[in-house]
Design a protein around this motif. Structure first.
Motif, PDB file in Angstrom:
ATOM      1  N   ARG A 131      11.405  14.886  34.614  1.00  0.00           N
ATOM      2  CA  ARG A 131      12.978  15.198  34.897  1.00  0.00           C
ATOM      3  C   ARG A 131      13.958  14.358  35.097  1.00  0.00           C
ATOM      4  O   ARG A 131      15.049  14.717  35.322  1.00  0.00           O
ATOM      5  CB  ARG A 131      12.377  16.444  36.247  1.00  0.00           C
ATOM      6  CG  ARG A 131      11.700  17.602  36.179  1.00  0.00           C
ATOM      7  CD  ARG A 131      11.801  18.668  37.464  1.00  0.00           C
ATOM      8  NE  ARG A 131      10.624  17.832  38.461  1.00  0.00           N
ATOM      9  CZ  ARG A 131      11.015  17.184  39.856  1.00  0.00           C
ATOM     10  NH1 ARG A 131      12.091  17.840  39.947  1.00  0.00           N
ATOM     11  NH2 ARG A 131      10.613  16.810  41.171  1.00  0.00           N
ATOM     12  N   LEU A 132      13.429  13.737  35.120  1.00  0.00           N
ATOM     13  CA  LEU A 132      13.750  12.310  35.032  1.00  0.00           C
ATOM     14  C   LEU A 132      13.756  11.535  33.849  1.00  0.00           C
ATOM     15  O   LEU A 132      12.894  11.229  33.925  1.00  0.00           O
ATOM     16  CB  LEU A 132      14.332  11.601  36.687  1.00  0.00           C
ATOM     17  CG  LEU A 132      14.429  11.957  37.619  1.00  0.00           C
ATOM     18  CD1 LEU A 132      13.800  10.576  38.814  1.00  0.00           C
ATOM     19  CD2 LEU A 132      16.157  11.680  37.825  1.00  0.00           C
ATOM     20  N   ARG A 133      15.139  10.923  32.652  1.00  0.00           N
ATOM     21  CA  ARG A 133      15.081  10.622  31.795  1.00  0.00           C
ATOM     22  C   ARG A 133      14.943   8.979  32.218  1.00  0.00           C
ATOM     23  O   ARG A 133      14.413   8.451  31.281  1.00  0.00           O
ATOM     24  CB  ARG A 133      16.138  11.053  31.138  1.00  0.00           C
ATOM     25  CG  ARG A 133      16.458  10.335  29.468  1.00  0.00           C
ATOM     26  CD  ARG A 133      17.812  10.922  28.740  1.00  0.00           C
ATOM     27  NE  ARG A 133      18.245  10.028  29.349  1.00  0.00           N
ATOM     28  CZ  ARG A 133      19.779  10.103  28.835  1.00  0.00           C
ATOM     29  NH1 ARG A 133      20.143  11.365  28.087  1.00  0.00           N
ATOM     30  NH2 ARG A 133      21.605   9.675  29.635  1.00  0.00           N
ATOM     31  N   ASP A 134      16.048   8.692  33.204  1.00  0.00           N
ATOM     32  CA  ASP A 134      15.212   6.954  33.219  1.00  0.00           C
ATOM     33  C   ASP A 134      15.251   6.627  35.081  1.00  0.00           C
ATOM     34  O   ASP A 134      15.180   7.625  35.428  1.00  0.00           O
ATOM     35  CB  ASP A 134      16.998   6.857  33.041  1.00  0.00           C
ATOM     36  CG  ASP A 134      17.229   6.243  32.011  1.00  0.00           C
ATOM     37  OD1 ASP A 134      16.270   5.949  31.032  1.00  0.00           O
ATOM     38  OD2 ASP A 134      18.071   7.049  31.411  1.00  0.00           O
ATOM     39  N   ARG A 135      14.555   5.531  35.212  1.00  0.00           N
ATOM     40  CA  ARG A 135      13.999   5.106  36.591  1.00  0.00           C
ATOM     41  C   ARG A 135      15.649   5.568  37.062  1.00  0.00           C
ATOM     42  O   ARG A 135      16.504   4.981  36.535  1.00  0.00           O
ATOM     43  CB  ARG A 135      13.022   3.680  36.641  1.00  0.00           C
ATOM     44  CG  ARG A 135      11.813   4.518  36.264  1.00  0.00           C
ATOM     45  CD  ARG A 135      11.351   3.245  36.595  1.00  0.00           C
ATOM     46  NE  ARG A 135       9.892   3.519  35.838  1.00  0.00           N
ATOM     47  CZ  ARG A 135       9.070   4.275  37.036  1.00  0.00           C
ATOM     48  NH1 ARG A 135       9.428   4.562  37.917  1.00  0.00           N
ATOM     49  NH2 ARG A 135       7.548   4.537  36.323  1.00  0.00           N
ATOM     50  N   ILE A 136      15.679   5.747  37.783  1.00  0.00           N
ATOM     51  CA  ILE A 136      17.473   5.729  39.037  1.00  0.00           C
ATOM     52  C   ILE A 136      16.554   4.528  40.523  1.00  0.00           C
ATOM     53  O   ILE A 136      17.796   3.971  41.060  1.00  0.00           O
ATOM     54  CB  ILE A 136      17.601   6.701  39.729  1.00  0.00           C
ATOM     55  CG1 ILE A 136      16.145   7.413  40.474  1.00  0.00           C
ATOM     56  CG2 ILE A 136      18.043   7.646  38.206  1.00  0.00           C
ATOM     57  CD1 ILE A 136      17.267   8.684  41.394  1.00  0.00           C
ATOM     58  N   ALA A 137      15.697   4.065  40.819  1.00  0.00           N
ATOM     59  CA  ALA A 137      15.257   3.415  41.456  1.00  0.00           C
ATOM     60  C   ALA A 137      13.988   2.594  40.880  1.00  0.00           C
ATOM     61  O   ALA A 137      13.340   2.486  39.956  1.00  0.00           O
ATOM     62  CB  ALA A 137      14.837   4.078  42.532  1.00  0.00           C
ATOM     63  N   PRO A 138      13.808   1.249  41.459  1.00  0.00           N
ATOM     64  CA  PRO A 138      12.788   0.615  41.605  1.00  0.00           C
ATOM     65  C   PRO A 138      11.665   0.808  41.462  1.00  0.00           C
ATOM     66  O   PRO A 138      11.037   2.005  42.006  1.00  0.00           O
ATOM     67  CB  PRO A 138      13.019  -0.738  42.616  1.00  0.00           C
ATOM     68  CG  PRO A 138      14.635  -0.491  43.387  1.00  0.00           C
ATOM     69  CD  PRO A 138      14.662   0.490  42.924  1.00  0.00           C
ATOM     70  N   ARG A 139      10.777   0.832  40.444  1.00  0.00           N
ATOM     71  CA  ARG A 139       9.004   1.594  40.433  1.00  0.00           C
ATOM     72  C   ARG A 139       8.765   0.596  41.722  1.00  0.00           C
ATOM     73  O   ARG A 139       8.471  -0.393  42.107  1.00  0.00           O
ATOM     74  CB  ARG A 139       8.595   0.457  38.853  1.00  0.00           C
ATOM     75  CG  ARG A 139       7.263   1.516  38.967  1.00  0.00           C
ATOM     76  CD  ARG A 139       6.708   1.090  37.980  1.00  0.00           C
ATOM     77  NE  ARG A 139       5.238   1.107  37.550  1.00  0.00           N
ATOM     78  CZ  ARG A 139       4.349   1.052  36.212  1.00  0.00           C
ATOM     79  NH1 ARG A 139       4.755   0.303  35.470  1.00  0.00           N
ATOM     80  NH2 ARG A 139       3.587   1.119  36.379  1.00  0.00           N
ATOM     81  N   CYS A 140       7.863   1.312  42.569  1.00  0.00           N
ATOM     82  CA  CYS A 140       7.090   1.978  43.217  1.00  0.00           C
ATOM     83  C   CYS A 140       5.763   1.051  42.579  1.00  0.00           C
ATOM     84  O   CYS A 140       5.170   1.864  41.787  1.00  0.00           O
ATOM     85  CB  CYS A 140       6.901   2.413  44.169  1.00  0.00           C
ATOM     86  SG  CYS A 140       5.753   2.408  45.805  1.00  0.00           S
ATOM     87  N   TYR A 141       4.668   0.541  43.665  1.00  0.00           N
ATOM     88  CA  TYR A 141       3.659  -0.252  43.081  1.00  0.00           C
ATOM     89  C   TYR A 141       2.896   0.362  44.269  1.00  0.00           C
ATOM     90  O   TYR A 141       1.425  -0.324  44.345  1.00  0.00           O
ATOM     91  CB  TYR A 141       3.709  -1.726  43.071  1.00  0.00           C
ATOM     92  CG  TYR A 141       4.070  -1.777  41.361  1.00  0.00           C
ATOM     93  CD1 TYR A 141       3.905  -1.025  40.410  1.00  0.00           C
ATOM     94  CD2 TYR A 141       4.996  -1.975  41.681  1.00  0.00           C
ATOM     95  CE1 TYR A 141       4.210  -2.097  39.208  1.00  0.00           C
ATOM     96  CE2 TYR A 141       5.912  -2.754  40.344  1.00  0.00           C
ATOM     97  CZ  TYR A 141       5.464  -2.619  39.320  1.00  0.00           C
ATOM     98  OH  TYR A 141       6.174  -2.597  38.006  1.00  0.00           O
ATOM     99  N   GLY A 142       3.137   1.072  45.229  1.00  0.00           N
ATOM    100  CA  GLY A 142       2.242   1.514  46.403  1.00  0.00           C
ATOM    101  C   GLY A 142       2.796   0.947  47.783  1.00  0.00           C
ATOM    102  O   GLY A 142       2.994   0.605  48.093  1.00  0.00           O
TER     103      GLY A 142
END
Lengths: 65, 304
Positions: free
Chosen positions: B247-258
């Motif tokens: 649903r999102l083509r690109d990330r719009i926020a930093p990736r979360c690792y937990g």
């Protein structure tokens, strides 16, 4: 390089498209990536919105007028 | 924040990488503390400054007699309890939900390790800060995580540990570090905000840097900050689901690792980005115009 104008706008639009409103959109909550783009941060005030897709589309049109 | 007491004369206060060395002055009329002016606390956390300010405000305009630190002083030591790992009742499996922080397992307050009384001198640089121990569920496996703001070169016997749990709905995967015993080092303070502080960090066996957003719950009012961080984590779950589903083509926020929680601390691990915008002035006039319109219309979306 993607301009900041379109980049930040697309970020906010994409966020709205999945039903989330940031609620604290300000410069310090926009970060530059190492690749030169931008990302949104600090979603501590964010929440889901309930507006219809049509209104998001309306904004899209309105911005480009 | 932990306190190390050296006999009755010296008090060491630590908060992340900052140390204050206090002398406990005994005076029948005005007992007070004198502290080293050589150690700045400007970048210490607000709770730490508030605490220090409170204890330093006991006495004013009282003459302090100079004294020299005695390196031969015999230190009090606090024996560390053996860490036998998580108790069985605190094991988390894929089919059960985390039941909170009761019990003496992973939420036990950090234990201060014994100081080596024969260690070198009294320089602040050799004094260590604190280490946090966490564990979390990631894709069904229970993993231990150690997180510290100490230097990687620091003697481990001077580190203090706190345990964190994975938040119950944490489904993020951490970067593979090639080691079952993962450790995360807080290496540099980046910023503090309305929710908490942000530190640059890296895992034990990798030099890739990440960002850790930390909320310390040191007083009742900090629970609001904790709730803000947990709300943010839920948004990251939504963002990741949207990205993974296309649903999102690109990330719009930093990736979360937990995200991880303990009795007095929550931590959110994210990708580290380059820098933030300092102001809308960083943008051109036309870009600012668009940004302001966007900001205004976020409210429009909310209330229509």
């Amino acid at each position: 390089m993607i301009s900041c104008r379109s980049d930040v706008y697309k970020l906010v639009q994409a966020l709205h498209s999945i039903g989330v409103v940031h609620e604290d959109l300000e410069p310090r909550n926009i970060v530059r990536t190492h690749g030169g783009g931008f990302l949104l941060i600090d979603f501590s005030e964010s929440r889901k919105h309930v507006c219809k897709e049509s209104k998001v589309q309306y904004m899209d049109t309105w911005f480009y007028e | 924040m932990y306190l190390g007491l050296r006999k009755t004369e010296w008090l060491f206060l630590t908060c992340f990488n900052y140390w204050i060395v206090c002398r406990l002055v005994s005076d029948d009329d005005n007992p007070f503390l004198a502290y080293s002016p050589a150690i700045s606390i400007e970048e210490s956390s607000e709770p730490f400054r508030a605490f220090l300010g409170a204890i330093m405000s006991v006495a004013k305009d009282v003459r302090v007699e100079s004294s020299a630190y005695n390196p031969n002083i015999i230190l009090d030591t606090i024996e560390e309890e053996q860490d036998d790992g998580p108790l069985p009742e605190h094991d988390i499996d894929e089919g059960s939900e985390y039941q909170g922080s009761s019990g003496s397992g992973a939420d036990t307050p950090p234990k201060t390790r014994g100081r080596d009384r024969h260690s070198r001198g009294n320089t602040e640089s050799e004094l260590l800060v604190h280490t946090f121990l966490g564990r979390y569920r990631s894709h069904g496996s229970l993993i231990h995580l150690q997180v510290t703001s100490s230097s990687p070169k620091s003697p481990e016997n001077l580190q203090v540990w706190t345990r964190l749990h994975s938040m119950s709905d944490n489904s993020f995967a951490i970067p593979r570090c090639g080691n079952d015993k993962l450790r995360l080092w807080f290496t540099r303070f980046i910023a503090s905000g309305s929710t908490g502080s942000v530190w640059q960090c890296r895992f034990d066996t990798s030099y890739d840097s990440f960002a850790a957003k930390i909320v310390e719950v040191l007083r009742p009012s900090d629970t609001e900050s904790r709730q803000r961080l947990r709300n943010e984590f839920k948004i990251y779950l939504i963002l990741d689901e949207a990205y993974q589903s296309g649903r999102l083509r690109d990330r719009i926020a930093p990736r979360c690792y937990g995200a991880f929680e303990g009795s007095d601390m929550d931590v959110l691990i994210l990708d580290l980005c380059d820098s933030i915008l300092n102001s809308w002035g960083d943008l051109s006039a036309s870009e600012r115009y668009v940004a302001e319109i966007m900001s205004d219309n976020c409210s429009y979306i909310d209330h229509t």
